[in-house]
Design a protein around this motif. Sequence first.
Motif, mmCIF file in Angstrom:
data_model
loop_
_atom_site.group_PDB
_atom_site.id
_atom_site.type_symbol
_atom_site.label_atom_id
_atom_site.label_comp_id
_atom_site.label_asym_id
_atom_site.label_seq_id
_atom_site.Cartn_x
_atom_site.Cartn_y
_atom_site.Cartn_z
ATOM 1 N N THR A 196 0.830 -1.205 0.000
ATOM 2 C CA THR A 196 0.000 0.000 0.000
ATOM 3 C C THR A 196 0.865 1.256 0.000
ATOM 4 O O THR A 196 0.619 2.192 -0.766
ATOM 5 C CB THR A 196 -0.933 -0.001 1.226
ATOM 6 O OG1 THR A 196 -1.763 -1.167 1.140
ATOM 7 C CG2 THR A 196 -1.819 1.227 1.257
ATOM 8 N N SER A 197 1.917 1.274 0.823
ATOM 9 C CA SER A 197 2.735 2.494 0.857
ATOM 10 C C SER A 197 3.647 2.573 -0.366
ATOM 11 O O SER A 197 3.868 3.655 -0.909
ATOM 12 C CB SER A 197 3.494 2.609 2.180
ATOM 13 O OG SER A 197 4.700 1.903 2.132
ATOM 14 N N ALA A 198 4.149 1.432 -0.853
ATOM 15 C CA ALA A 198 5.031 1.469 -2.024
ATOM 16 C C ALA A 198 4.274 1.912 -3.278
ATOM 17 O O ALA A 198 4.846 2.504 -4.180
ATOM 18 C CB ALA A 198 5.657 0.097 -2.253
ATOM 19 N N SER A 236 -2.795 -0.715 -6.650
ATOM 20 C CA SER A 236 -2.953 -0.810 -5.206
ATOM 21 C C SER A 236 -2.707 -2.251 -4.782
ATOM 22 O O SER A 236 -2.551 -3.146 -5.616
ATOM 23 C CB SER A 236 -4.348 -0.338 -4.787
ATOM 24 O OG SER A 236 -5.326 -1.066 -5.482
ATOM 25 N N ALA A 237 -2.623 -2.458 -3.482
ATOM 26 C CA ALA A 237 -2.339 -3.789 -2.954
ATOM 27 C C ALA A 237 -3.519 -4.715 -3.190
ATOM 28 O O ALA A 237 -4.668 -4.290 -3.131
ATOM 29 C CB ALA A 237 -2.034 -3.698 -1.463
ATOM 30 N N GLY A 238 -3.222 -5.976 -3.473
ATOM 31 C CA GLY A 238 -4.286 -6.972 -3.565
ATOM 32 C C GLY A 238 -4.686 -7.421 -2.172
ATOM 33 O O GLY A 238 -4.287 -6.814 -1.176
ATOM 34 N N ALA A 239 -5.475 -8.482 -2.096
ATOM 35 C CA ALA A 239 -5.998 -8.921 -0.806
ATOM 36 C C ALA A 239 -4.939 -9.615 0.047
ATOM 37 O O ALA A 239 -4.953 -9.502 1.275
ATOM 38 C CB ALA A 239 -7.183 -9.856 -1.033
ATOM 39 N N ASP A 240 -4.016 -10.319 -0.600
ATOM 40 C CA ASP A 240 -3.056 -11.124 0.155
ATOM 41 C C ASP A 240 -1.637 -10.584 0.080
ATOM 42 O O ASP A 240 -1.287 -9.863 -0.836
ATOM 43 C CB ASP A 240 -3.049 -12.560 -0.388
ATOM 44 C CG ASP A 240 -4.343 -13.277 -0.053
ATOM 45 O OD1 ASP A 240 -4.842 -13.081 1.071
ATOM 46 O OD2 ASP A 240 -4.850 -14.014 -0.923
ATOM 47 N N SER A 241 -0.842 -10.999 1.051
ATOM 48 C CA SER A 241 0.585 -10.665 1.046
ATOM 49 C C SER A 241 1.278 -11.406 -0.081
ATOM 50 O O SER A 241 0.840 -12.471 -0.507
ATOM 51 C CB SER A 241 1.223 -11.092 2.363
ATOM 52 O OG SER A 241 0.723 -10.307 3.406
ATOM 53 N N GLY A 242 2.380 -10.823 -0.545
ATOM 54 C CA GLY A 242 3.205 -11.483 -1.543
ATOM 55 C C GLY A 242 4.428 -12.084 -0.883
ATOM 56 O O GLY A 242 4.513 -12.178 0.345
ATOM 57 N N ALA A 271 16.591 -13.094 -7.035
ATOM 58 C CA ALA A 271 15.379 -13.110 -6.219
ATOM 59 C C ALA A 271 14.164 -13.434 -7.073
ATOM 60 O O ALA A 271 14.233 -13.481 -8.304
ATOM 61 C CB ALA A 271 15.202 -11.751 -5.546
ATOM 62 N N HIS A 272 13.078 -13.659 -6.376
ATOM 63 C CA HIS A 272 11.814 -13.901 -7.058
ATOM 64 C C HIS A 272 10.741 -13.088 -6.345
ATOM 65 O O HIS A 272 10.633 -13.138 -5.131
ATOM 66 C CB HIS A 272 11.487 -15.384 -7.028
ATOM 67 C CG HIS A 272 10.518 -15.762 -8.098
ATOM 68 N ND1 HIS A 272 10.908 -16.313 -9.291
ATOM 69 C CD2 HIS A 272 9.176 -15.603 -8.168
ATOM 70 C CE1 HIS A 272 9.841 -16.490 -10.051
ATOM 71 N NE2 HIS A 272 8.781 -16.075 -9.406
ATOM 72 N N VAL A 273 10.002 -12.317 -7.137
ATOM 73 C CA VAL A 273 8.962 -11.447 -6.574
ATOM 74 C C VAL A 273 7.600 -12.020 -6.939
ATOM 75 O O VAL A 273 7.304 -12.212 -8.116
ATOM 76 C CB VAL A 273 9.052 -10.018 -7.162
ATOM 77 C CG1 VAL A 273 8.035 -9.100 -6.508
ATOM 78 C CG2 VAL A 273 10.456 -9.458 -7.014
ATOM 79 N N GLU A 274 6.821 -12.303 -5.924
ATOM 80 C CA GLU A 274 5.440 -12.743 -6.172
ATOM 81 C C GLU A 274 4.516 -11.827 -5.383
ATOM 82 O O GLU A 274 4.688 -11.646 -4.183
ATOM 83 C CB GLU A 274 5.224 -14.164 -5.645
ATOM 84 C CG GLU A 274 5.712 -15.253 -6.553
ATOM 85 C CD GLU A 274 5.640 -16.595 -5.845
ATOM 86 O OE1 GLU A 274 4.515 -17.078 -5.642
ATOM 87 O OE2 GLU A 274 6.699 -17.109 -5.463
ATOM 88 N N ALA A 275 3.552 -11.258 -6.065
ATOM 89 C CA ALA A 275 2.619 -10.386 -5.363
ATOM 90 C C ALA A 275 1.309 -10.304 -6.126
ATOM 91 O O ALA A 275 1.246 -10.575 -7.326
ATOM 92 C CB ALA A 275 3.210 -8.990 -5.194
ATOM 93 N N GLU A 276 0.309 -9.932 -5.392
ATOM 94 C CA GLU A 276 -1.024 -9.777 -5.976
ATOM 95 C C GLU A 276 -1.375 -8.298 -5.874
ATOM 96 O O GLU A 276 -1.434 -7.756 -4.774
ATOM 97 C CB GLU A 276 -1.991 -10.604 -5.135
ATOM 98 C CG GLU A 276 -3.269 -10.976 -5.812
ATOM 99 C CD GLU A 276 -4.167 -11.708 -4.817
ATOM 100 O OE1 GLU A 276 -5.181 -11.113 -4.424
ATOM 101 O OE2 GLU A 276 -3.828 -12.834 -4.437
ATOM 102 N N LEU A 277 -1.568 -7.682 -7.035
ATOM 103 C CA LEU A 277 -1.889 -6.257 -7.035
ATOM 104 C C LEU A 277 -3.273 -6.042 -7.619
ATOM 105 O O LEU A 277 -3.906 -6.961 -8.122
ATOM 106 C CB LEU A 277 -0.877 -5.478 -7.883
ATOM 107 C CG LEU A 277 0.604 -5.732 -7.590
ATOM 108 C CD1 LEU A 277 1.470 -4.904 -8.511
ATOM 109 C CD2 LEU A 277 0.921 -5.421 -6.141
ATOM 110 N N SER A 278 -3.701 -4.823 -7.566
ATOM 111 C CA SER A 278 -5.008 -4.498 -8.090
ATOM 112 C C SER A 278 -4.909 -3.189 -8.884
ATOM 113 O O SER A 278 -4.288 -2.229 -8.441
ATOM 114 C CB SER A 278 -5.979 -4.360 -6.912
ATOM 115 O OG SER A 278 -7.252 -4.018 -7.390
ATOM 116 N N ALA A 279 -5.483 -3.201 -10.083
ATOM 117 C CA ALA A 279 -5.552 -1.983 -10.893
ATOM 118 C C ALA A 279 -7.029 -1.683 -11.138
ATOM 119 O O ALA A 279 -7.900 -2.432 -10.701
ATOM 120 C CB ALA A 279 -4.809 -2.175 -12.208
#
Length: 186
Positions: free
Chosen positions: A28-30, A37-43, A60-68
């Motif tokens: 959310t802050s990033a 915006s942030a999705g429902a779950d942590s990445g 590294a490997h980045v996994e995240a759930e975002l929302s547009a």
Amino acid sequence: MSTFVLKIQDLDEAGKDWNFAIGTDWLTSALADTELSAGADSGRLTVHAQRTGMDVLVQAHVEAELSATCARCLADVPIAVDLPLTALFSPEHMRPHGSAESDEIDVQLDEVNRDYYAGAEVVLDPMVREYLLLEAPMKPLCSDACEGIAIPDHLRPPAEVFGDAAPDARFAPLLKLKEALTKNEE
Ligand SMILES: [Zn+2]
């Protein structure tokens, strides 16, 4: 305050692994000044880092759930980020002259990204953020077939406005008359 921090003293040539949660608060802050915006779950950020001299190679490997937001209907569009990240961090004093320190890093997929660390720790936060932004579509759509917000009938302009509608039947007698007059002139 940085979250994804590797302490130089913990690194060695063999390499070590880290496993960070990318919390929704961090997201959310990033993403605060972006279209995302942030999705429902942590990445999740998994990191393998090794040190060679003063350089630190991070795989590294980045996994995240975002929302547009859908560009047509404003619905939420989930965006899954699942990206490998490779970066080589060198000490700040190695930074070439003329390349200013900045939070905006130019990251590339499928390349070894270069960045610099100050003091005794490598901070991955800005790079992780840039990777997330790479996945932001220019024009997010909830589906290719999205028809946008439905316009109520009473707000729709009449079909004739668009010019491709058939001529109004009420003009038919006038058109006939015009044809007749044109013939008479010949
Ligand atoms: Zn839509």
